[in-house]
Write a protein that holds these residues in place. Sequence first.
Motif, short mmCIF file in Angstrom:
data_model
loop_
_atom_site.label_atom_id
_atom_site.label_comp_id
_atom_site.label_asym_id
_atom_site.label_seq_id
_atom_site.Cartn_x
_atom_site.Cartn_y
_atom_site.Cartn_z
N LYS A 111 0.85 -1.20 0.00
CA LYS A 111 0.00 0.00 0.00
C LYS A 111 0.88 1.24 0.00
N SER A 112 0.36 2.30 -0.58
CA SER A 112 1.14 3.53 -0.67
C SER A 112 0.69 4.57 0.36
N LEU A 113 -0.13 4.17 1.32
CA LEU A 113 -0.57 5.04 2.42
C LEU A 113 -1.24 6.32 1.92
N GLY A 114 -2.13 6.19 0.96
CA GLY A 114 -2.90 7.33 0.50
C GLY A 114 -2.28 8.10 -0.64
N THR A 115 -1.06 7.81 -1.02
CA THR A 115 -0.42 8.49 -2.13
C THR A 115 -0.73 7.75 -3.42
N THR A 116 -1.27 8.46 -4.41
CA THR A 116 -1.56 7.85 -5.69
C THR A 116 -0.34 7.98 -6.58
N LEU A 117 0.15 6.87 -7.09
CA LEU A 117 1.36 6.86 -7.89
C LEU A 117 1.03 6.84 -9.38
N SER A 118 2.03 7.16 -10.19
CA SER A 118 1.84 7.23 -11.64
C SER A 118 2.91 6.40 -12.34
N ARG A 119 2.53 5.79 -13.49
CA ARG A 119 3.48 4.99 -14.26
C ARG A 119 4.02 5.75 -15.46
N ASP A 120 3.69 7.01 -15.59
CA ASP A 120 4.13 7.82 -16.73
C ASP A 120 5.65 7.94 -16.72
N PRO A 121 6.34 7.60 -17.83
CA PRO A 121 7.81 7.69 -17.82
C PRO A 121 8.33 9.12 -17.76
N ASN A 122 7.51 10.10 -18.10
CA ASN A 122 7.93 11.50 -18.04
C ASN A 122 7.52 12.18 -16.76
N ASN A 123 7.12 11.40 -15.77
CA ASN A 123 6.79 11.91 -14.45
C ASN A 123 7.96 11.57 -13.54
N VAL A 124 8.75 12.58 -13.17
CA VAL A 124 9.99 12.34 -12.43
C VAL A 124 9.72 11.88 -11.02
N THR A 125 8.71 12.43 -10.37
CA THR A 125 8.45 12.10 -8.98
C THR A 125 7.64 10.82 -8.81
N SER A 126 7.03 10.31 -9.87
CA SER A 126 6.16 9.12 -9.86
C SER A 126 4.93 9.31 -9.00
N LYS A 127 4.60 10.55 -8.64
CA LYS A 127 3.37 10.84 -7.91
C LYS A 127 2.35 11.41 -8.89
N ASN A 128 1.11 11.05 -8.72
CA ASN A 128 0.06 11.55 -9.59
C ASN A 128 -0.30 12.98 -9.16
N SER A 129 0.35 13.95 -9.80
CA SER A 129 0.07 15.36 -9.51
C SER A 129 0.18 16.15 -10.81
N PHE A 130 -0.48 17.28 -10.86
CA PHE A 130 -0.45 18.11 -12.05
C PHE A 130 0.95 18.65 -12.31
N LYS A 131 1.66 18.97 -11.24
CA LYS A 131 2.99 19.57 -11.36
C LYS A 131 3.96 18.66 -12.11
N ALA A 132 3.95 17.37 -11.82
CA ALA A 132 4.93 16.46 -12.38
C ALA A 132 4.39 15.64 -13.55
N ASN A 133 3.15 15.87 -13.94
CA ASN A 133 2.54 15.08 -15.00
C ASN A 133 3.19 15.39 -16.34
N GLY A 134 3.56 14.36 -17.08
CA GLY A 134 4.22 14.54 -18.36
C GLY A 134 3.28 14.69 -19.53
N LEU A 135 2.00 14.42 -19.33
CA LEU A 135 1.05 14.50 -20.43
C LEU A 135 0.45 15.88 -20.61
N VAL A 136 0.19 16.57 -19.53
CA VAL A 136 -0.57 17.83 -19.62
C VAL A 136 0.30 19.08 -19.61
N ASN A 137 1.54 18.98 -19.15
CA ASN A 137 2.39 20.17 -19.06
C ASN A 137 3.08 20.46 -20.39
N LYS A 138 3.36 21.73 -20.59
CA LYS A 138 4.03 22.16 -21.82
C LYS A 138 5.50 21.76 -21.80
N HIS A 139 6.12 21.85 -20.64
CA HIS A 139 7.53 21.48 -20.46
C HIS A 139 7.59 20.21 -19.61
N VAL A 140 8.40 19.25 -20.05
CA VAL A 140 8.44 17.93 -19.42
C VAL A 140 9.89 17.55 -19.13
#
Length: 106
Positions: free
Chosen positions: A1-30
Amino acid sequence: KSLGTTLSRDPNNVTSKNSFKANGLVNKHVIGVIAADKGVILTTKSKGKLKCSTLSRGGRRTIKTIRAATSGSHYRSDLTDAAVRKASAIIKSQKNKTVSKRRSRK
């Protein structure tokens, strides 16, 4: 379990956390850091296209290149530390493990 933290499998997400800041799909700069056969692959987005650079000439040089590509060129300086941490972990995992020799009793 990740204790409430939602993780991401996106290879362009450096932190591997599901957040808008680190998301590689929606941001202009990745910034993306993934493992290569030897070294790491640094991914950036330019004009809507992903550019991949293989960095395999040593750990310190790789970290210096990542810092120059992010905060040095004013490109997602908020993700610099996360990218350096991920690259360091990948480089450390790729090193050969040395087994210490056991001393024989005399």
